[in-house]
Design an enzyme around this catalytic site. Structure first.
Site, short mmCIF file in Angstrom:
data_model
loop_
_atom_site.label_atom_id
_atom_site.label_comp_id
_atom_site.label_asym_id
_atom_site.label_seq_id
_atom_site.Cartn_x
_atom_site.Cartn_y
_atom_site.Cartn_z
N LYS A 202 0.85 -1.11 -0.06
CA LYS A 202 -0.02 -0.13 0.03
C LYS A 202 0.97 1.25 -0.02
CE LYS A 202 -3.74 2.17 2.58
NZ LYS A 202 -4.75 2.14 3.97
N LYS A 255 -2.33 -1.55 -3.82
CA LYS A 255 -3.09 -0.44 -3.63
C LYS A 255 -2.22 0.82 -3.98
CE LYS A 255 -6.52 1.97 -0.64
NZ LYS A 255 -7.30 1.93 0.45
ZN LIG Z 1 -5.65 3.30 8.40
#
Ligand SMILES: [Zn+2]
Length: 331
Positions: A202, A255
């Site tokens: 992420k 992501k």
């Molecule tokens: Zn968070």
């Protein structure tokens, strides 16, 4: 050789198409908040809303009727505090929503986003090092996210969501050791069947902007670059993915999606577990904004991005276009 032979008609193109996005590939993110009969449109995410649980049930039922296999829940609690206690309260907003969905639409796979930033008054993803915090560590900087204290909160919250009926726990905070800790907590509480979908890779992305309005969770100081990945790093993604696979992640996620297709492809090639990609709020919002100006065709560009994400290696795509995918069909 004349490769054009294969492209001369829609039927031939369909026959040789290597990648097709179908409704079975998508997961629909939903925002749930306390209250009754509420559907509050999110200005920066056209077509998306915050829902009270009663109205959420209609939305989830519609998703099931459209063939959407799974939803991902994000909670907006009434009450925020330093530790994000609404996340592990059995009566917290997300555990309550999970119970309602599993009662009314039991076939829907319910994925529970597992982080604390939506529930903490400071908007960070865990406990913060501060002179009056219970796990204060004078050796660490003020404002530092306390990794191991946060793991305890994630373990407690994951068990609460599993008790409510969550099928999948999806830790999203990029806290070191989160997958192993949650796996041990779930197994220890008898939930060996509950999956973990880890936000393994992420990035600290600026494409999350609209989400923070949707989830009402911007950090009150600093940003999340202490724990989320630097956008310039590609090799490091494999290190993050390796840790989460070793700790027992059933599915790993990259992501955002569109600016990180190279990373998605690397992760797909390196591991055998299913890979998810999150087409984030900013990716959705920019297509809508351009379409609203008449600059892009929304359906065609959205389908092209989803196809690109799947072609790069995603087995499943979290997308705000999920219901649109159902309406558009596979043409
Ligand atoms: Zn968070």
């Amino acid at each position: 050789m004349r490769p054009r032979r294969l492209r001369q008609s829609p039927a031939l193109r369909r026959m040789v198409r290597e990648t097709t996005v179908t409704i079975a590939d998508v997961i629909y993110p939903l925002f749930v908040r306390p209250g009754h009969d509420l559907q509050i449109p999110i200005r920066s995410l056209p077509g998306q809303s915050q829902w009270s649980i009663d109205r959420l049930m209609r939305e989830v039922t519609e998703c099931a009727d459209l063939g959407i296999p799974a939803v991902m829940l994000f909670g907006i609690p009434d009450h925020k505090d330093a530790l994000g206690s609404d996340n592990w309260s059995p009566d917290g907003i997300v555990p309550s929503a999970i119970r309602a969905i599993k009662r009314d639409v039991p076939e829907m796979v319910v994925i529970s986003d597992m982080c604390l930033c939506e529930y903490t008054d400071h908007g960070h993803c865990g406990e913060i090092n501060h002179a009056d915090s219970c796990n204060f560590n004078a050796a660490l900087p003020n404002g530092y996210l306390l990794n191991d204290a946060t793991l305890e909160l994630l373990a407690r919250s994951s068990v609460a969501h599993a008790e409510a009926g969550a099928d999948v726990i999806a830790p999203s905070g990029m806290i070191d050791g989160m997958v192993g800790t949650i796996r041990a907590a779930l197994d220890g509480a008898g939930f060996e069947h509950v999956l973990i979908m880890s936000y393994a890779v992420k990035y600290a992305s600026s494409f999350y902007g609209p989400f923070r309005e949707a989830a009402e969770s911007p950090p009150q100081f600093g940003d999340r670059s202490q724990y989320q990945m630097d956008p310039g790093n590609r090799r490091e993604a494999l290190k993050e993915a390796a840790l989460d696979v070793a700790e027992g992640a059933d599915v790993i996620m990259v992501k955002p999606a569109l600016p990180y297709l190279d990373v998605l492809s690397d992760v797909r090639g390196a591991y055998d577990v299913p890979v998810a990609a999150y087409q984030v709020s900013g990716e959705y919002a920019m297509l809508h904004a351009a379409a609203a100006n008449g600059w892009l065709d929304l359906e065609r560009t959205a389908r092209e991005t989803l196809t690109g994400i799947k072609r790069a290696g995603a087995d499943m795509i979290l997308t705000y276009f999920a219901k649109d995918v159902a309406r558009w069909g596979n043409a």
